[in-house]
Design a protein around this motif. Sequence first.
Motif, PDB file in Angstrom:
ATOM      1  N   VAL A 174       1.568  -1.042   0.303  1.00 14.57           N
ATOM      2  CA  VAL A 174       0.017  -0.006   0.285  1.00 14.57           C
ATOM      3  C   VAL A 174       0.913   1.144  -0.605  1.00 14.57           C
ATOM      4  CG1 VAL A 174      -1.891   0.936   0.914  1.00 14.57           C
ATOM      5  CG2 VAL A 174      -1.876  -1.594   0.774  1.00 14.57           C
ATOM      6  N   VAL A 175       0.225   2.618  -0.911  1.00 17.10           N
ATOM      7  CA  VAL A 175       1.688   3.735  -1.108  1.00 17.10           C
ATOM      8  C   VAL A 175       0.501   4.306  -0.477  1.00 17.10           C
ATOM      9  CG1 VAL A 175       2.497   5.028  -2.402  1.00 17.10           C
ATOM     10  CG2 VAL A 175       2.870   3.374  -3.051  1.00 17.10           C
ATOM     11  N   VAL A 176       1.340   4.901   0.652  1.00 19.47           N
ATOM     12  CA  VAL A 176       0.578   6.150   1.185  1.00 19.47           C
ATOM     13  C   VAL A 176       0.831   7.605   0.170  1.00 19.47           C
ATOM     14  CG1 VAL A 176      -0.494   7.244   3.496  1.00 19.47           C
ATOM     15  CG2 VAL A 176      -0.290   4.916   3.157  1.00 19.47           C
ATOM     16  N   ASP A 177      -0.373   7.644   0.180  1.00 22.86           N
ATOM     17  CA  ASP A 177       0.117   9.644  -0.657  1.00 22.86           C
ATOM     18  C   ASP A 177      -0.102  10.631   0.709  1.00 22.86           C
ATOM     19  OD1 ASP A 177       0.808  11.386  -2.686  1.00 22.86           O
ATOM     20  OD2 ASP A 177      -1.093  11.530  -3.749  1.00 22.86           O
ATOM     21  N   CYS A 178       1.198  11.025   0.645  1.00 20.23           N
ATOM     22  CA  CYS A 178       1.402  11.861   1.584  1.00 20.23           C
ATOM     23  C   CYS A 178       1.739  14.050   0.511  1.00 20.23           C
ATOM     24  CB  CYS A 178       2.438  12.102   2.316  1.00 20.23           C
ATOM     25  SG  CYS A 178       2.315  10.301   3.339  1.00 20.23           S
ATOM     26  N   GLU A 179       1.783  14.097  -0.902  1.00 19.98           N
ATOM     27  CA  GLU A 179       1.602  14.750  -0.799  1.00 19.98           C
ATOM     28  C   GLU A 179       0.555  16.144  -0.740  1.00 19.98           C
ATOM     29  OE1 GLU A 179       3.556  16.024  -5.534  1.00 19.98           O
ATOM     30  OE2 GLU A 179       1.555  14.124  -5.672  1.00 19.98           O
ATOM     31  N   GLY A 214       2.078  -2.316  -8.949  1.00 19.98           N
ATOM     32  CA  GLY A 214       0.521  -2.613  -8.770  1.00 19.98           C
ATOM     33  C   GLY A 214       0.111  -2.763  -7.353  1.00 19.98           C
ATOM     34  N   ALA A 215      -0.274  -1.876  -7.335  1.00 20.00           N
ATOM     35  CA  ALA A 215      -0.386  -1.334  -5.005  1.00 20.00           C
ATOM     36  C   ALA A 215      -1.048  -0.552  -5.563  1.00 20.00           C
ATOM     37  CB  ALA A 215       1.120  -0.941  -4.405  1.00 20.00           C
ATOM     38  N   GLU A 216      -1.724  -0.840  -3.865  1.00 22.56           N
ATOM     39  CA  GLU A 216      -2.834  -0.110  -3.802  1.00 22.56           C
ATOM     40  C   GLU A 216      -2.757   1.220  -3.482  1.00 22.56           C
ATOM     41  OE1 GLU A 216      -5.225  -1.695  -0.759  1.00 22.56           O
ATOM     42  OE2 GLU A 216      -3.845  -3.679  -0.745  1.00 22.56           O
ATOM     43  N   CYS A 217      -3.299   2.618  -3.555  1.00 23.57           N
ATOM     44  CA  CYS A 217      -2.937   3.464  -3.458  1.00 23.57           C
ATOM     45  C   CYS A 217      -3.615   4.035  -2.476  1.00 23.57           C
ATOM     46  CB  CYS A 217      -2.305   4.279  -4.462  1.00 23.57           C
ATOM     47  SG  CYS A 217      -1.442   6.407  -4.229  1.00 23.57           S
ATOM     48  N   VAL A 218      -3.471   5.025  -1.280  1.00 24.95           N
ATOM     49  CA  VAL A 218      -4.699   5.808  -0.812  1.00 24.95           C
ATOM     50  C   VAL A 218      -4.204   7.330  -0.153  1.00 24.95           C
ATOM     51  CG1 VAL A 218      -3.962   4.551   1.937  1.00 24.95           C
ATOM     52  CG2 VAL A 218      -6.357   5.611   1.096  1.00 24.95           C
ATOM     53  N   HIS A 219      -4.079   8.226  -0.336  1.00 20.76           N
ATOM     54  CA  HIS A 219      -4.143   9.278   0.428  1.00 20.76           C
ATOM     55  C   HIS A 219      -4.027   9.426   2.178  1.00 20.76           C
ATOM     56  CE1 HIS A 219      -3.442  13.771   0.747  1.00 20.76           C
ATOM     57  NE2 HIS A 219      -2.709  14.015  -0.116  1.00 20.76           N
ATOM     58  N   ALA A 264      -7.109   7.428   7.444  1.00 16.88           N
ATOM     59  CA  ALA A 264      -8.392   7.166   9.070  1.00 16.88           C
ATOM     60  C   ALA A 264      -9.041   5.994   8.741  1.00 16.88           C
ATOM     61  CB  ALA A 264      -8.042   8.286  10.021  1.00 16.88           C
ATOM     62  N   ARG A 265      -9.843   6.091   7.264  1.00 17.00           N
ATOM     63  CA  ARG A 265     -11.193   5.373   6.913  1.00 17.00           C
ATOM     64  C   ARG A 265     -10.681   3.942   6.039  1.00 17.00           C
ATOM     65  NH1 ARG A 265     -12.146  10.369   5.627  1.00 17.00           N
ATOM     66  NH2 ARG A 265     -12.754   9.962   2.828  1.00 17.00           N
ATOM     67  N   TYR A 266      -9.118   4.004   6.204  1.00 17.62           N
ATOM     68  CA  TYR A 266      -8.822   2.815   5.157  1.00 17.62           C
ATOM     69  C   TYR A 266      -8.442   1.861   6.093  1.00 17.62           C
ATOM     70  CZ  TYR A 266      -6.401   0.895   1.420  1.00 17.62           C
ATOM     71  OH  TYR A 266      -6.432  -0.980   0.620  1.00 17.62           O
ATOM     72  N   GLU A 267      -9.023   0.540   5.965  1.00 19.19           N
ATOM     73  CA  GLU A 267      -9.075  -0.668   6.852  1.00 19.19           C
ATOM     74  C   GLU A 267      -7.505  -1.285   7.044  1.00 19.19           C
ATOM     75  OE1 GLU A 267     -10.688  -2.175   9.056  1.00 19.19           O
ATOM     76  OE2 GLU A 267     -12.054  -0.346   9.056  1.00 19.19           O
ATOM     77  N   LEU A 268      -6.680  -1.132   8.019  1.00 16.73           N
ATOM     78  CA  LEU A 268      -5.463  -2.468   7.945  1.00 16.73           C
ATOM     79  C   LEU A 268      -5.410  -3.648   6.958  1.00 16.73           C
ATOM     80  CD1 LEU A 268      -3.729  -1.086  10.714  1.00 16.73           C
ATOM     81  CD2 LEU A 268      -3.304  -0.736   9.247  1.00 16.73           C
TER      82      LEU A 268
END
Length: 212
Positions: A172-177, A194-199, A204-208
């Motif tokens: 999972v790539v967490v976009d901090c831009e 081929g990874a997931e990406c979430v800002h 906080a709403r993204y499940e581990l």
Amino acid sequence: MDGARGRKRRGETSGVGPHIAWGPTLACKGARRLDKTHLRFVGHEAASSVLHCFVLDGSASMLASLAQAKGWLLDSFNRLARERSDVALIRFGGDRAEVLFGPAVPRWWNERWIEPIGGGGGTPLPAGVAAATRLLDQARRRHASQVRVLWVLTDGRLHDIPSRPSAADRVVVVDCERGRITLGGSERLALAWGAECVHLDEIARYELGTEQ
């Protein structure tokens, strides 16, 4: 009538299939649609074991996002401690990367691993990924059936995209831009891997992915 008839022969099963280990299964699935490649079963070596490896960008360009990223990491450490999952934390910035914690189950005082982290220098993502690759490869050799989840928290200010660590079952790539003008480097990294990406604002709403 054969007296042995009806008695279960050695090696036969009762007809009940293997039980799914939901924690590791959901950790491997993440936000994707569940399919058979994600399934992990009770009874396998380390079937209930999950390793979450967090790789945090500590470069100067991350200063605007670092406090929020660290807050989410602390919440994640506390949650994963309750679930007895293994955790590792790698920070990269300047010209190097360093393993700050783990792999181990975080048990107490998680702030001491996270709060002192500062930002500065360049964005040596290849060094951070190389450190994660070594750590995940070692974990795979120790526990082959362990589910290994890699989280990369970065603003994507990178020049080269390194190879995806092969030992990671899920990335999972967490976009901090931040800013009105964005370069989209985190999205490009996720696409290449081929990874997931979430800002970060949505994390906080993204499940581990460790619970049903």
